[in-house]
Scaffold this motif. Structure first.
Motif, PDB file in Angstrom:
ATOM      1  N   SER A  84      -2.250   4.857 -10.994  1.00 28.73           N
ATOM      2  CA  SER A  84      -3.128   5.701 -11.798  1.00 28.73           C
ATOM      3  C   SER A  84      -3.340   5.004 -13.129  1.00 28.73           C
ATOM      4  N   ASP A  85      -4.582   4.627 -13.394  1.00 26.96           N
ATOM      5  CA  ASP A  85      -4.899   3.842 -14.598  1.00 26.96           C
ATOM      6  C   ASP A  85      -4.061   2.563 -14.655  1.00 26.96           C
ATOM      7  N   GLY A  86      -3.845   1.979 -13.479  1.00 26.58           N
ATOM      8  CA  GLY A  86      -3.120   0.719 -13.408  1.00 26.58           C
ATOM      9  C   GLY A  86      -1.617   0.847 -13.431  1.00 26.58           C
ATOM     10  N   VAL A  87      -1.094   2.076 -13.505  1.00 23.04           N
ATOM     11  CA  VAL A  87       0.354   2.299 -13.571  1.00 23.04           C
ATOM     12  C   VAL A  87       0.853   2.815 -12.213  1.00 23.04           C
ATOM     13  N   PRO A  88       1.890   2.190 -11.633  1.00 21.32           N
ATOM     14  CA  PRO A  88       2.407   2.660 -10.344  1.00 21.32           C
ATOM     15  C   PRO A  88       2.870   4.107 -10.410  1.00 21.32           C
ATOM     16  N   ILE A  89       2.586   4.861  -9.362  1.00 21.30           N
ATOM     17  CA  ILE A  89       3.002   6.256  -9.279  1.00 21.30           C
ATOM     18  C   ILE A  89       3.560   6.536  -7.890  1.00 21.30           C
ATOM     19  N   ALA A  90       4.366   7.578  -7.796  1.00 22.85           N
ATOM     20  CA  ALA A  90       4.840   8.031  -6.493  1.00 22.85           C
ATOM     21  C   ALA A  90       3.699   8.750  -5.775  1.00 22.85           C
ATOM     22  N   SER A  91       3.723   8.696  -4.453  1.00 19.97           N
ATOM     23  CA  SER A  91       2.637   9.321  -3.706  1.00 19.97           C
ATOM     24  C   SER A  91       3.133   9.843  -2.369  1.00 19.97           C
ATOM     25  N   SER A  92       2.397  10.810  -1.852  1.00 17.71           N
ATOM     26  CA  SER A  92       2.614  11.332  -0.510  1.00 17.71           C
ATOM     27  C   SER A  92       1.264  11.327   0.173  1.00 17.71           C
ATOM     28  N   THR A  93       1.154  10.605   1.273  1.00 17.76           N
ATOM     29  CA  THR A  93      -0.164  10.363   1.832  1.00 17.76           C
ATOM     30  C   THR A  93      -0.112  10.271   3.354  1.00 17.76           C
ATOM     31  N   ARG A  94      -1.269  10.359   4.006  1.00 23.56           N
ATOM     32  CA  ARG A  94      -1.364  10.202   5.443  1.00 23.56           C
ATOM     33  C   ARG A  94      -1.238   8.725   5.832  1.00 23.56           C
ATOM     34  N   PHE A  95      -0.721   8.486   7.023  1.00 24.80           N
ATOM     35  CA  PHE A  95      -0.683   7.117   7.526  1.00 24.80           C
ATOM     36  C   PHE A  95      -0.810   7.136   9.039  1.00 24.80           C
ATOM     37  N   SER A  96      -1.170   5.989   9.588  1.00 23.13           N
ATOM     38  CA  SER A  96      -1.240   5.821  11.036  1.00 23.13           C
ATOM     39  C   SER A  96      -0.613   4.487  11.393  1.00 23.13           C
ATOM     40  N   MET A  97      -0.055   4.403  12.587  1.00 22.93           N
ATOM     41  CA  MET A  97       0.552   3.155  13.025  1.00 22.93           C
ATOM     42  C   MET A  97       0.243   2.933  14.498  1.00 22.93           C
ATOM     43  N   ARG A  98       0.129   1.677  14.849  1.00 18.80           N
ATOM     44  CA  ARG A  98      -0.113   1.283  16.231  1.00 18.80           C
ATOM     45  C   ARG A  98       1.142   0.621  16.788  1.00 18.80           C
ATOM     46  N   ASN A 112       6.949  -2.667  20.045  1.00 25.04           N
ATOM     47  CA  ASN A 112       6.772  -3.289  18.735  1.00 25.04           C
ATOM     48  C   ASN A 112       5.732  -2.516  17.931  1.00 25.04           C
ATOM     49  N   ILE A 113       5.948  -2.410  16.623  1.00 27.65           N
ATOM     50  CA  ILE A 113       4.924  -1.890  15.712  1.00 27.65           C
ATOM     51  C   ILE A 113       4.023  -3.063  15.342  1.00 27.65           C
ATOM     52  N   VAL A 114       2.721  -2.929  15.574  1.00 26.42           N
ATOM     53  CA  VAL A 114       1.813  -4.060  15.365  1.00 26.42           C
ATOM     54  C   VAL A 114       0.799  -3.818  14.244  1.00 26.42           C
ATOM     55  N   GLY A 115       0.720  -2.606  13.719  1.00 28.77           N
ATOM     56  CA  GLY A 115      -0.240  -2.352  12.651  1.00 28.77           C
ATOM     57  C   GLY A 115       0.032  -1.029  11.973  1.00 28.77           C
ATOM     58  N   VAL A 116      -0.357  -0.933  10.704  1.00 25.38           N
ATOM     59  CA  VAL A 116      -0.211   0.321   9.964  1.00 25.38           C
ATOM     60  C   VAL A 116      -1.359   0.434   8.964  1.00 25.38           C
ATOM     61  N   HIS A 117      -1.828   1.643   8.776  1.00 25.39           N
ATOM     62  CA  HIS A 117      -2.799   1.928   7.715  1.00 25.39           C
ATOM     63  C   HIS A 117      -2.270   3.115   6.927  1.00 25.39           C
ATOM     64  N   ILE A 118      -2.066   2.913   5.625  1.00 25.50           N
ATOM     65  CA  ILE A 118      -1.566   3.963   4.739  1.00 25.50           C
ATOM     66  C   ILE A 118      -2.696   4.362   3.806  1.00 25.50           C
ATOM     67  N   ASP A 119      -3.143   5.600   3.911  1.00 27.06           N
ATOM     68  CA  ASP A 119      -4.257   6.062   3.085  1.00 27.06           C
ATOM     69  C   ASP A 119      -3.878   6.057   1.610  1.00 27.06           C
ATOM     70  N   ASP A 120      -4.885   5.844   0.788  1.00 29.65           N
ATOM     71  CA  ASP A 120      -4.754   6.063  -0.645  1.00 29.65           C
ATOM     72  C   ASP A 120      -5.594   7.306  -0.916  1.00 29.65           C
ATOM     73  N   GLU A 121      -4.949   8.467  -1.021  1.00 31.85           N
ATOM     74  CA  GLU A 121      -5.672   9.732  -1.057  1.00 31.85           C
ATOM     75  C   GLU A 121      -6.381   9.904  -2.402  1.00 31.85           C
ATOM     76  N   LEU A 122      -7.642   9.539  -2.374  1.00 28.63           N
ATOM     77  CA  LEU A 122      -8.462   9.550  -3.574  1.00 28.63           C
ATOM     78  C   LEU A 122      -9.215  10.869  -3.700  1.00 28.63           C
ATOM     79  N   PRO A 123      -9.693  11.191  -4.918  1.00 25.56           N
ATOM     80  CA  PRO A 123     -10.554  12.367  -5.068  1.00 25.56           C
ATOM     81  C   PRO A 123     -11.793  12.229  -4.190  1.00 25.56           C
ATOM     82  N   SER A 124     -12.376  13.354  -3.796  1.00 29.56           N
ATOM     83  CA  SER A 124     -13.488  13.340  -2.844  1.00 29.56           C
ATOM     84  C   SER A 124     -14.633  12.447  -3.300  1.00 29.56           C
TER      85      SER A 124
END
Length: 281
Positions: A84-98, A112-124
């Motif tokens: 947030s404004d360039g400063v690291p913050i804690a987050s809770s977000t959706r993710f998917s893995m293959r 084996n886990i071969v891929g992951v996508h972790i959302d960055d939950e942004l404002p709409s």
């Protein structure tokens, strides 16, 4: 390793178009086969990038061996935290893995886990939206034939939201077919996917362009299915296709941890700073 009897059902769906093929040919094709599972859930990431908690959607529909493998690895991940404004913050977000399972010597199957996508939950107002995404038309002859597959499409999109170029990054055949028949299915479904994507338009989030580019890249898996397949938490068999990347692409190279029919900006989301399966896990 997973014992053979646990994984046998993985391959049966691939026999549909191979019933007339010689046994040796079917066996050769099955050696190429893999099976994958896409899981979704939620992940909590601390300011320092460590994973403090995670959950898997509908976890009791997921095989115990898969849940155990996930539990062994995900808590050990290191994630580049949200900011947030360039400063690291804690987050809770959706993710998917293959996850993928392949047959190994002795008839066993390893996960084996071969891929992951972790959302960055942004404002709409900062999210990618697609007001015009008419679905692809399933080619009638291929549908009647029972041909199925997943087309991984890359779209080059101008800053006005219009698609200016498309490319098939990979095509995974989800029915067992050989030679010209396999090529016919691949070509017809790829063409149908590209035709649809070429007519789409997007609303890009502010600042979507990277490094001064006058375009963005959007990735989307498009699944052609005849229905009746196993659902969430089940292995889905396929013959993996070759990877192809156009000169204009950027971002993650072939991340297939994305849900079918969902458009995602290449390079978006929180990135993993560790291995998918950390050493020693």
């Amino acid at each position: 390793m997973i014992k053979q009897w646990m994984a046998l059902g993985v391959w049966l769906a691939l026999l549909v178009l191979a019933s007339n093929a010689p046994a040796q040919t079917r066996a050769a094709m099955l050696k190429q086969a893999e099976a994958s599972m896409l899981l979704t859930g939620r992940i909590d990431v601390a300011v320092d990038g460590t994973v403090t908690a995670y959950s898997i959607d509908r976890q009791y529909e997921v095989p115990e061996a898969v849940r155990t493998h996930v539990a062994r690895n995900v808590p050990r991940w290191q994630v580049q935290p949200a900011t947030s404004d360039g400063v690291p913050i804690a987050s809770s977000t959706r993710f998917s893995m293959r996850l993928v399972t392949r047959r190994h010597d002795g008839g066993n199957y390893k996960i084996n886990i071969v891929g992951v996508h972790i959302d960055d939950e942004l404002p709409s107002g900062e999210r990618l939206t697609a007001p015009n995404m008419a679905p692809p038309v399933y080619p009638r002859q291929i549908l009647e034939l029972g041909g199925t597959g997943v087309v991984y499409v890359l779209a080059k999109v101008g800053l006005d939201g219009r698609v200016v170029d498309t490319h098939v990054e990979r095509f995974n055949l989800t029915v067992l077919a050989r030679g010209p028949l396999a090529g016919r299915i691949r070509d017809a479904l790829s063409k149908a996917a590209l035709t649809a994507v070429s007519g789409w338009s997007f609303r890009l989030p502010e600042g979507a362009s990277e490094a001064g580019r006058d375009y963005v890249v959007i990735r989307m898996p498009i699944e052609f299915t005849t229905g009746g397949e196993h659902g969430y938490g089940a292995w889905k068999a396929y013959i993996p296709g070759e990877h192809s990347r156009p000169a204009w692409a950027y971002g993650d190279d072939g991340n297939d941890a994305l849900a079918p029919q969902r458009a995602t900006l290449a390079g978006s989301g929180l990135r993993l700073a560790s291995a998918l399966e950390p050493e020693g896990s």
